[in-house]
Structure formats: C-alpha cells, structure tokens
Design an enzyme around this catalytic site. Structure first.
Site, PDB file in Angstrom:
ATOM      1  N   SER A 134       0.841  -1.202   0.000  1.00 46.01           N
ATOM      2  CA  SER A 134       0.000   0.000   0.000  1.00 46.01           C
ATOM      3  C   SER A 134       0.870   1.244   0.000  1.00 46.01           C
ATOM      4  CB  SER A 134      -0.891   0.024   1.240  1.00 46.01           C
ATOM      5  OG  SER A 134      -1.557   1.278   1.322  1.00 46.01           O
ATOM      6  N   TYR A 149      -1.938  -0.490  10.414  1.00 47.32           N
ATOM      7  CA  TYR A 149      -1.930  -0.751   8.966  1.00 47.32           C
ATOM      8  C   TYR A 149      -0.709  -0.126   8.305  1.00 47.32           C
ATOM      9  CZ  TYR A 149      -3.593  -1.267   4.164  1.00 47.32           C
ATOM     10  OH  TYR A 149      -3.715  -1.613   2.830  1.00 47.32           O
TER      11      TYR A 149
HETATM   12  N1  LIG Z   1      -8.820  -1.586  -1.063  1.00 45.00           N
HETATM   13  C1  LIG Z   1      -7.871  -0.673  -1.060  1.00 45.00           C
HETATM   14  O1  LIG Z   1      -8.108   0.533  -1.305  1.00 45.00           O
HETATM   15  C2  LIG Z   1      -6.445  -1.086  -0.815  1.00 45.00           C
HETATM   16  C3  LIG Z   1      -5.464  -0.062  -0.860  1.00 45.00           C
HETATM   17  C4  LIG Z   1      -4.137  -0.423  -0.654  1.00 45.00           C
HETATM   18  C5  LIG Z   1      -3.799  -1.746  -0.413  1.00 45.00           C
HETATM   19  N2  LIG Z   1      -4.774  -2.706  -0.356  1.00 45.00           N
HETATM   20  C6  LIG Z   1      -4.348  -4.102  -0.121  1.00 45.00           C
HETATM   21  O2  LIG Z   1      -4.931  -4.948  -1.107  1.00 45.00           O
HETATM   22  C7  LIG Z   1      -5.076  -6.271  -0.567  1.00 45.00           C
HETATM   23  C8  LIG Z   1      -6.509  -6.741  -0.827  1.00 45.00           C
HETATM   24  O3  LIG Z   1      -7.381  -5.834  -0.181  1.00 45.00           O
HETATM   25  P1  LIG Z   1      -8.937  -5.700  -0.547  1.00 45.00           P
HETATM   26  O4  LIG Z   1      -9.209  -4.269  -0.682  1.00 45.00           O
HETATM   27  O5  LIG Z   1      -9.306  -6.644  -1.610  1.00 45.00           O
HETATM   28  O6  LIG Z   1      -9.539  -6.147   0.865  1.00 45.00           O
HETATM   29  P2  LIG Z   1     -10.799  -7.040   1.255  1.00 45.00           P
HETATM   30  O7  LIG Z   1     -11.882  -6.838   0.278  1.00 45.00           O
HETATM   31  O8  LIG Z   1     -11.011  -6.765   2.688  1.00 45.00           O
HETATM   32  O9  LIG Z   1     -10.262  -8.551   1.046  1.00 45.00           O
HETATM   33  C9  LIG Z   1      -9.190  -9.013   1.835  1.00 45.00           C
HETATM   34  C10 LIG Z   1      -8.917 -10.459   1.446  1.00 45.00           C
HETATM   35  O10 LIG Z   1      -7.826 -10.930   2.271  1.00 45.00           O
HETATM   36  C11 LIG Z   1      -8.237 -12.132   2.902  1.00 45.00           C
HETATM   37  N3  LIG Z   1      -7.598 -12.315   4.201  1.00 45.00           N
HETATM   38  C12 LIG Z   1      -7.518 -11.433   5.227  1.00 45.00           C
HETATM   39  N4  LIG Z   1      -6.883 -11.978   6.260  1.00 45.00           N
HETATM   40  C13 LIG Z   1      -6.549 -13.235   5.887  1.00 45.00           C
HETATM   41  C14 LIG Z   1      -5.892 -14.289   6.531  1.00 45.00           C
HETATM   42  N5  LIG Z   1      -5.436 -14.187   7.786  1.00 45.00           N
HETATM   43  N6  LIG Z   1      -5.698 -15.457   5.851  1.00 45.00           N
HETATM   44  C15 LIG Z   1      -6.156 -15.585   4.583  1.00 45.00           C
HETATM   45  N7  LIG Z   1      -6.808 -14.619   3.915  1.00 45.00           N
HETATM   46  C16 LIG Z   1      -7.008 -13.456   4.575  1.00 45.00           C
HETATM   47  C17 LIG Z   1      -9.749 -11.978   3.073  1.00 45.00           C
HETATM   48  O11 LIG Z   1     -10.326 -13.235   3.303  1.00 45.00           O
HETATM   49  P3  LIG Z   1     -11.790 -13.354   4.021  1.00 45.00           P
HETATM   50  O12 LIG Z   1     -12.789 -13.128   2.933  1.00 45.00           O
HETATM   51  O13 LIG Z   1     -11.775 -14.737   4.567  1.00 45.00           O
HETATM   52  O14 LIG Z   1     -11.821 -12.305   5.097  1.00 45.00           O
HETATM   53  C18 LIG Z   1     -10.113 -11.365   1.724  1.00 45.00           C
HETATM   54  O15 LIG Z   1     -10.182 -12.364   0.723  1.00 45.00           O
HETATM   55  C19 LIG Z   1      -4.718  -6.163   0.917  1.00 45.00           C
HETATM   56  O16 LIG Z   1      -3.400  -6.601   1.114  1.00 45.00           O
HETATM   57  C20 LIG Z   1      -4.835  -4.666   1.200  1.00 45.00           C
HETATM   58  O17 LIG Z   1      -4.034  -4.252   2.271  1.00 45.00           O
HETATM   59  C21 LIG Z   1      -6.082  -2.394  -0.558  1.00 45.00           C
END
Ligand SMILES: NC(=O)c1ccc[n+]([C@@H]2O[C@H](COP(=O)([O-])OP(=O)(O)OC[C@H]3O[C@@H](n4cnc5c(N)ncnc54)[C@H](OP(=O)(O)O)[C@@H]3O)[C@@H](O)[C@H]2O)c1
Length: 227
Positions: A134, A149
């Site tokens: 991020s 975070y």
């Molecule tokens: N969205 C943004 O704006 C943004 C910005 C910067 C970086 N990111 C990064 O992008 C990545 C994906 O984020 P997202 O926005 O898609 O978030 P999200 O919709 O909350 O999805 C997170 C995913 O990670 C899985 N997860 C979380 N903890 C886990 C664990 N302990 N073991 C296995 N799986 C786990 C969740 O599984 P469950 O469904 O089982 O909970 C879900 O599939 C993350 O690394 C996040 O930090 C996102």
C-alpha cells in the site's frame, strides 16, 4: 500455460485477480480462508482454477501448501491477503495484540508464503513474487492514525526489498505493488477505482514483469512508487 497463485481470493481485489489472470490465459491457484465465496466457487468451475484453503497466518498450513504444490510450477505468486487492522488505531488506543495480529497477516505471512512456495517458483522460467502492499506504507505518503496498517505495510515493503536481494541468485523477481485506492470492503464505496481496474492493472504489470525490475515498488498502473 503459466500459473498464478493468489492468496485471499474470495473477495475484493483477490477475486478480481483470479478473473483477470484467467482472461490472460493463465491457470490460477486461488486460496481462501474458511469457505470459498460463491463468486470464487463459480470461477472454480473452470478446469483452469484450483482452490486451496489457506489461513495465511497458519504456519503449518503454509508449509503444507508449499509441500503439496512443490512438484507444480508457479510462475507468479500474488500475496494479496491483508487486513486494515483493528478499528482503534489511534496512538493512545491501539492494543498490542491487535497491532501484532495486523503484522502477522500483512507482514510476516507474505514472507512465509513466498518462502514455502520457492520450490514451485524455482521451476518457472520467469518466476515472480508480486505482493499487494500500500502507498500507506510509503515514507513519502502523508497521513495520520492507522498506525497498525501503515506500519505493517511499511515493514512489508522492507521485507520484500530484502527478499528481492536474497532471491536474486535464483532469478526470482520480487516487487511490492500499491493497488490504488480500491472500492472493496477495505477501501470503501468512495474509493478511486474499481476492483476490476485495479486487478486488470496488477495482472498486466505482473505478466510483463522481468528480473531487471526486481526490488521496485510499483503502482497498479505500472508506475514506479517511491519507497
Ligand atoms: N482496497 C484498497 O483501497 C487497498 C489499498 C491499498 C492496499 N490494499 C491491499 O490490497 C489487498 C486486498 O485488499 P482488498 O481491498 O481486496 O480487501 P478485502 O476486500 O477486505 O479482502 C481481503 C482479502 O484478504 C483475505 N484475508 C484477510 N486476512 C486473511 C488471513 N489471515 N488469511 C487468509 N486470507 C485473509 C480476506 O479473506 P476473508 O474473505 O476470509 O476475510 C479477503 O479475501 C490487501 O493486502 C490490502 O491491504 C487495498
């Protein structure tokens, strides 16, 4: 046919990464925790998608997955699973346990998963480890609060930077990527871009990555992000 493994593929960016890698003609190994979402289960009706359960903080499960897949080639690993961390992240409200849990998922697990999958990555001709980090972990990005975070992603960037140097002798490319501010459960409904746009960009970048770029922090649309 190249193969990509994606962690946290049940929803959000991870789910869309499965779709976009498939559209690019790759086979996908998608990991999920608990039960796969309906959307992921539907995608897994394709012969080109294999599902594996994986709680990324479960060290023995991570090692077992590496062992199970050790005779298969993985061309691209995407460490995508991550959490925003606890609701309370102000400097006077953040519990140590919650902070450490955020680190366990966001920082330690991508390294452990990468290490466990090395036998599969070493079988590839152009092995790549792409880790969804991020901009909030970058030293040039301002902002206050969200200590757990921000610090977990800053440490993740350093972990991937070290790993890029360690795996240089294997010719494995290691790059963290900022996926944009994305309209997922984590990013919220007012974020800048859709999960589709983010995943399409990450897949385009990952498919075109070569070893000369190892150790670079990228944005989802292929620009270099300052550390
Ligand atoms: N969205 C943004 O704006 C943004 C910005 C910067 C970086 N990111 C990064 O992008 C990545 C994906 O984020 P997202 O926005 O898609 O978030 P999200 O919709 O909350 O999805 C997170 C995913 O990670 C899985 N997860 C979380 N903890 C886990 C664990 N302990 N073991 C296995 N799986 C786990 C969740 O599984 P469950 O469904 O089982 O909970 C879900 O599939 C993350 O690394 C996040 O930090 C996102």
């Amino acid at each position: 046919m190249d193969t990509a493994l994606i962690t946290g593929a049940s929803r959000g960016i991870g789910l869309k990464l499965v779709e976009h890698f498939l559209a690019k003609g790759l086979a996908v190994i998608a990991t999920y925790r608990g039960e796969p979402s309906e959307s992921l289960a539907t995608l897994a009706q394709s012969d080109d998608v294999k599902l594996h359960p994986l709680e990324v903080t479960d060290e023995s499960a991570v090692a077992a997955l590496g062992e199970t897949l050790s005779t298969q080639t993985i061309d691209i690993l995407v460490n995508n699973a991550g959490v925003i961390g606890p609701e309370a992240q102000a400097r006077d409200a953040l519990s140590s346990d919650a902070w450490l849990e955020t680190f366990a998922i966001n920082t330690l697990s991508p390294l452990r998963v990468s290490h466990a999958l090395l036998p599969s990555l070493r079988r590839a001709t152009n092995p790549r480890i792409v880790t969804v980090s991020s901009q909030m972990g970058s030293m040039v990005h301002g902002g206050v609060g969200l200590y757990a975070y921000r610090s977990s992603k800053a440490a993740l960037n350093k972990v991937m930077h070290v790993l890029s140097q360690e795996l240089a002798e294997d010719g494995i490319t290691v790059c963290p990527i900022h996926p944009g501010w994305v309209r997922t459960d984590m990013g919220g409904p007012t974020a800048d871009i859709s999960p589709d746009e983010s995943a399409a960009g990450i897949v385009e970048l990952a498919c075109g990555l070569t070893f000369e770029k190892t150790g670079t922090f990228f944005t989802w649309d292929g620009r270099i992000h300052p550390w």
